[in-house]
Design an enzyme around this catalytic site. Structure first.
Site, PDB file in Angstrom:
ATOM      1  N   GLY A  60      47.892 -84.860  13.140  1.00 54.61           N
ATOM      2  CA  GLY A  60      46.913 -85.462  14.162  1.00 54.61           C
ATOM      3  C   GLY A  60      45.644 -85.259  13.799  1.00 54.61           C
ATOM      4  N   TRP A  62      43.607 -86.865  11.537  1.00 58.82           N
ATOM      5  CA  TRP A  62      42.836 -88.022  11.496  1.00 58.82           C
ATOM      6  C   TRP A  62      42.729 -88.969  12.752  1.00 58.82           C
ATOM      7  CZ3 TRP A  62      43.363 -91.291   6.286  1.00 58.82           C
ATOM      8  CH2 TRP A  62      43.056 -90.416   5.213  1.00 58.82           C
ATOM      9  N   ASP A  80      54.232 -91.255  12.280  1.00 63.59           N
ATOM     10  CA  ASP A  80      54.806 -90.434  11.339  1.00 63.59           C
ATOM     11  C   ASP A  80      56.125 -90.069  11.370  1.00 63.59           C
ATOM     12  OD1 ASP A  80      52.778 -88.092   9.625  1.00 63.59           O
ATOM     13  OD2 ASP A  80      54.892 -87.518   9.894  1.00 63.59           O
ATOM     14  N   ASP A  96      60.806 -92.936  10.176  1.00 62.75           N
ATOM     15  CA  ASP A  96      60.520 -93.212   8.743  1.00 62.75           C
ATOM     16  C   ASP A  96      60.075 -94.485   8.689  1.00 62.75           C
ATOM     17  OD1 ASP A  96      60.774 -93.288   6.146  1.00 62.75           O
ATOM     18  OD2 ASP A  96      62.924 -92.470   6.105  1.00 62.75           O
ATOM     19  N   ASP A 121      47.332 -91.607   5.368  1.00 61.59           N
ATOM     20  CA  ASP A 121      47.190 -90.268   4.699  1.00 61.59           C
ATOM     21  C   ASP A 121      48.703 -89.778   4.259  1.00 61.59           C
ATOM     22  OD1 ASP A 121      45.690 -88.098   3.645  1.00 61.59           O
ATOM     23  OD2 ASP A 121      46.144 -86.813   5.269  1.00 61.59           O
ATOM     24  N   LYS A 161      45.556 -92.721   0.928  1.00 58.20           N
ATOM     25  CA  LYS A 161      45.486 -91.544  -0.163  1.00 58.20           C
ATOM     26  C   LYS A 161      46.449 -92.410  -1.395  1.00 58.20           C
ATOM     27  CE  LYS A 161      46.827 -87.311   1.158  1.00 58.20           C
ATOM     28  NZ  LYS A 161      47.626 -86.358   1.717  1.00 58.20           N
TER      29      LYS A 161
END
Length: 216
Positions: A60, A62, A80, A96, A121, A161
């Site tokens: 958490g 970000w 997530d 997922d 990320d 990312k």
């Protein structure tokens, strides 16, 4: 079972890390918060009142930064595969992201709202084998770009990312078709040994102006 030397070294590095200490002091859940804060300081990608999607959000860090910056008039949808402790005014979807059912939950949460910014990320569990890790990493990048293409408003931004390697050049080319400006960022809070970088794409042109990136 005794800890391995590698495990011991990792723990020592982790707790000696100045960004880990800063996160504990500042109340952030992870050192990753400072990567986003550094990008924000340079590029001003997050503003009050924005609608944002945060992929790979747990634990958490970000989301904490983003929620504070968008304020009460903003909206944040985070997702997530791992659990994440709740953050006020943040909609969290656990699951997922490679599964269509989770994509649909995110799209349902977005509704008819046009999203200003998608941040990701996400990274796969790394095996240390590039031939295995790069395809997994690029797959997540492709899925994040697919979502961004579906929900971003014209002019919206995308921060993700990435790991340079096989497949990255094609991915970079695809993004340049969809956005006005594409830049690479390597925050100082990113560990030196890490191959991660952050790709910042600004000024979404809309899918009509470029080839659509299909979800695998």
């Amino acid at each position: 079972m005794a800890r391995s030397k590698t495990s011991h070294n990792w723990l020592k590095e982790h707790f000696d890390d100045k960004y880990v200490k800063m996160a504990q002091k500042d109340g952030y859940r992870s050192r990753a918060s400072y990567k986003l804060l550094e990008i924000q300081e340079k590029d001003k990608i997050i503003r009050p009142g924005m609608t944002v999607i945060d992929l790979g959000a747990a634990p958490g860090g970000w989301s904490q930064v983003t929620s504070r910056l968008i304020g009460g008039q903003g909206r944040l949808i985070a997702s997530d595969i791992l659990e994440m402790d709740s953050i006020p005014d943040v909609t969290f979807i656990q699951g997922d992201f490679t599964e269509d059912a989770i994509l649909e939950q995110i799209l349902e949460a977005v509704g008819n709202t046009q999203v200003d910014l998608v941040i990701s990320d996400m990274a796969p569990n790394m095996s240390g084998l590039s031939a295995v890790d790069m395809p997994r990493a690029m797959f997540l990048c492709e899925l994040a770009l697919d979502l961004a293409g579906r929900v971003l408003r014209p002019g919206g931004d995308f921060l993700i990312k990435v790991f340079q390697g096989e497949g990255f050049d094609i991915y970079h080319k695809d993004i340049r078709k969809l956005f006005d400006k594409v830049q690479m960022r390597k925050p100082s809070s990113s560990r030196d040994r890490s191959r991660e970088q952050y790709l910042l794409a600004r000024g979404f042109r809309g899918i009509d102006g470029a080839a659509s990136i299909e979800r695998f």
